[in-house]
Design an enzyme around this catalytic site. Structure first.
Site, short mmCIF file in Angstrom:
data_model
loop_
_atom_site.label_atom_id
_atom_site.label_comp_id
_atom_site.label_asym_id
_atom_site.label_seq_id
_atom_site.Cartn_x
_atom_site.Cartn_y
_atom_site.Cartn_z
N HIS A 124 37.03 21.79 33.85
CA HIS A 124 36.21 22.20 35.00
C HIS A 124 36.77 23.47 35.59
O HIS A 124 37.96 23.76 35.51
CB HIS A 124 36.17 21.10 36.06
CG HIS A 124 37.52 20.57 36.44
ND1 HIS A 124 38.21 19.67 35.65
CD2 HIS A 124 38.32 20.82 37.51
CE1 HIS A 124 39.36 19.39 36.21
NE2 HIS A 124 39.46 20.08 37.34
N GLN A 163 46.39 19.84 36.58
CA GLN A 163 45.18 19.14 36.15
C GLN A 163 45.34 17.64 36.37
O GLN A 163 46.35 17.05 35.98
CB GLN A 163 44.87 19.42 34.67
CG GLN A 163 43.54 18.82 34.24
CD GLN A 163 43.11 19.22 32.84
OE1 GLN A 163 43.86 19.86 32.10
NE2 GLN A 163 41.89 18.84 32.48
P1 5GP Z 1 42.18 19.20 38.72
O1 5GP Z 1 43.35 18.75 39.57
O2 5GP Z 1 42.03 18.32 37.51
O3 5GP Z 1 42.17 20.67 38.38
O4 5GP Z 1 40.90 19.02 39.63
C1 5GP Z 1 40.27 17.79 39.79
C2 5GP Z 1 39.49 17.87 41.08
O5 5GP Z 1 38.58 16.81 41.10
C3 5GP Z 1 40.36 17.71 42.33
O6 5GP Z 1 40.22 18.87 43.14
C4 5GP Z 1 39.81 16.46 42.99
O7 5GP Z 1 39.78 16.53 44.40
C5 5GP Z 1 38.42 16.35 42.41
N1 5GP Z 1 37.92 14.99 42.32
C6 5GP Z 1 38.60 13.91 41.86
N2 5GP Z 1 37.82 12.81 41.91
C7 5GP Z 1 36.63 13.22 42.41
C8 5GP Z 1 35.42 12.51 42.69
O8 5GP Z 1 35.27 11.32 42.52
N3 5GP Z 1 34.39 13.26 43.20
C9 5GP Z 1 34.50 14.60 43.41
N4 5GP Z 1 33.44 15.23 43.90
N5 5GP Z 1 35.63 15.29 43.15
C10 5GP Z 1 36.68 14.60 42.66
#
Ligand code: 5GP
Length: 112
Positions: A98, A92
């Site tokens: 999400h 994360q």
């Molecule tokens: P996590 O790593 O927290 O499970 O997922 C976060 C996701 O958010 C990642 O896949 C990353 O690419 C996406 N993400 C981060 N910043 C942004 C942004 O500014 N816009 C969009 N559309 N996605 C983002």
């Protein structure tokens, strides 16, 4: 919970390619896609991570799954993977809960 990039997307302070929106949630394309389809489903309520959700979030969390199902049906995507990363060791990076919808390629198991 401190403001994250997803709050800014929800509040339309920064742009995103929005796929779906209702009163409770938003879905938009991931900025760094890990598969041909990579969509994030995000509740508007700022819950940092799944383990911070409570009983009162039961309907909301179910709603997010149904949104994922609706989006994939609309896109005629039959095979897909849903991922929720909870905490840094799980990958994360954005602390606003999400669901990742990933599709369009084969996925290994166990996940890396
Ligand atoms: P996590 O790593 O927290 O499970 O997922 C976060 C996701 O958010 C990642 O896949 C990353 O690419 C996406 N993400 C981060 N910043 C942004 C942004 O500014 N816009 C969009 N559309 N996605 C983002």
């Amino acid at each position: 919970m401190s403001e994250t990039i997803f709050s800014k997307i929800i509040n339309k302070e920064i742009p995103a390619e929005i796929i779906y929106e209702d009163d409770l949630a938003l879905a938009f394309n991931d900025i760094s896609p890990q598969a041909p389809t990579h969509i994030l489903v995000v509740p508007k309520k700022p819950i940092s991570k799944l383990s911070d959700a409570s009983e009162e979030d039961q309907l909301l969390l179910g709603h997010l799954l149904l949104i994922a199902s609706k989006i994939t049906k609309e896109k005629n995507i039959e095979h897909y993977r849903l991922v929720i990363n909870n905490g840094s060791d799980a990958g994360q990076t954005v602390y606003h809960v999400h669901i990742h919808i990933l599709a369009g390629r084969n996925f290994g198991w166990p996940p890396g």
